[in-house]
Design an enzyme around this catalytic site. Structure first.
Site, PDB file in Angstrom:
ATOM      1  CB  SER A 180      -0.883  -0.007   1.250  1.00  0.00           C
ATOM      2  OG  SER A 180      -1.526   1.235   1.431  1.00  0.00           O
ATOM      3  CE1 TYR A 193      -4.316  -2.034   5.302  1.00  0.00           C
ATOM      4  CE2 TYR A 193      -3.176   0.015   4.807  1.00  0.00           C
ATOM      5  CZ  TYR A 193      -3.855  -1.108   4.379  1.00  0.00           C
ATOM      6  OH  TYR A 193      -4.074  -1.311   3.029  1.00  0.00           O
TER       7      TYR A 193
END
Length: 307
Positions: A180, A193
């Site tokens: 990401s 995350y």
């Protein structure tokens, strides 16, 4: 005399190194304007985790349209079977659906064995499954953090242990991992995350180098691609924010899938989605820390905490 000879060898190696660097710089410039041809995936066995929705579903359907046999994995059995059935309706290729919790090593290895017996050896592995709770760090429960790490990070280890050996044995395979932009830039409300996505980058960089050094003359047809998407409109990101919503709009799942598959077919080691983010991030990181903070505040992009 020996020392002088050794010095000559070092100088020669340094000159050779510079020549190689210059060569690959020009090759990189050339490939920027003339991308490598996309290799065929027809006949390959592609396994996509998190295939029950979002990017995973788009990837599965798109690979099937290109002639690959697609194996869909998801903990959501209903959504997973919907993806497999959608592929079957198109009649483009074979598809198989398996319910699997990728955070469980035992379940991954057991389901992987079923896939080998019923479908064959996976040749393209796409580690896409992930979860994205958005809270300030101190409001995360220990259970939530553990689950996030198990799904987003540990699953990559288990999937590699399950499918990389057959790729090495046959000297043929490709591993794609979804990291990401949160694996390149730290963001508030996404601390655990971000940690998992930074770690995915580390896994892919190191396993690629480890495979390269095992036996460079024998194992040279196993490729690795790491993907760093900006926020994708899959429902995971519930409260995105951006000062420039038109410039930094959420990426559509089908657009992300197209770019991921194109990167895999061109053997690109890493890409961001959109592609310009890699260049922007690299440049910004050369700035002094306080200057970087000014850029972050100016762009004001990220996610708000879920209520």
């Amino acid at each position: 005399m020996v020392n002088a000879y050794g010095g000559v060898i070092i100088v020669a190696d340094v000159l050779l190194l510079f020549l190689k660097i210059i060569f690959y710089l020009f090759e990189s410039i050339y490939r920027f304007f003339v991308p490598a041809e996309e290799k065929s995936v027809a006949g390959e066995i592609v396994l996509v985790t998190g295939a029950g929705h979002g990017i995973g579903r788009e990837l599965a359907v798109r690979y099937a349209s290109l002639g690959a046999t697609v194996v869909c994995w998801d903990i959501n059995q209903e959504g997973n079977e919907e993806t497999a059935n959608e592929i079957k309706k198109q009649g483009a290729a074979r598809s198989f659906a398996y319910k699997c919790d990728v955070s469980s090593r035992d379940e991954v290895l057991e389901t992987a064995e079923k896939v080998r017996e019923e479908v064959g050896n996976v040749t393209i592995l796409v580690n896409n499954a992930g979860i994205m709770p958005c809270h300030s760090f101190l409001t995360h429960t220990p259970e939530e953090i553990r689950k996030l790490v198990d799904v987003n990070l540990m699953s990559h280890f288990w999937m590699l242990q399950a499918f990389l050996p057959s790729m090495i044995e046959k000297n043929h395979g490709h591993v794609v991992a979804l990291s990401s932009m949160a694996g390149i830039v730290g963001l508030p409300n996404l601390v655990p995350y971000c940690a998992t996505k930074y770690a995915v980058r580390g896994i892919m960089d190191s396993i690629c180098e480890e495979i390269r050094q095992i036996s460079p003359n024998k194992i040279n047809n196993i490729k690795f691609t790491t993907i760093y998407p900006y926020m994708v409109d899959t429902g995971l990101c519930k409260k995105p924010k951006s000062r420039f919503p038109n410039l930094l709009a959420l990426v559509k799942p089908h657009e992300a899938a197209d770019q991921i598959i194109s990167a895999q077919r061109r053997n690109q080691m890493e890409i961001t989605i959109p592609s310009y983010w890699l260049t922007v991030s690299t440049f910004v990181r050369t700035l002094p820390y306080k200057a970087i903070l000014q850029v972050i505040d100016f762009v004001d992009s990220g996610v708000e905490a879920e209520s």
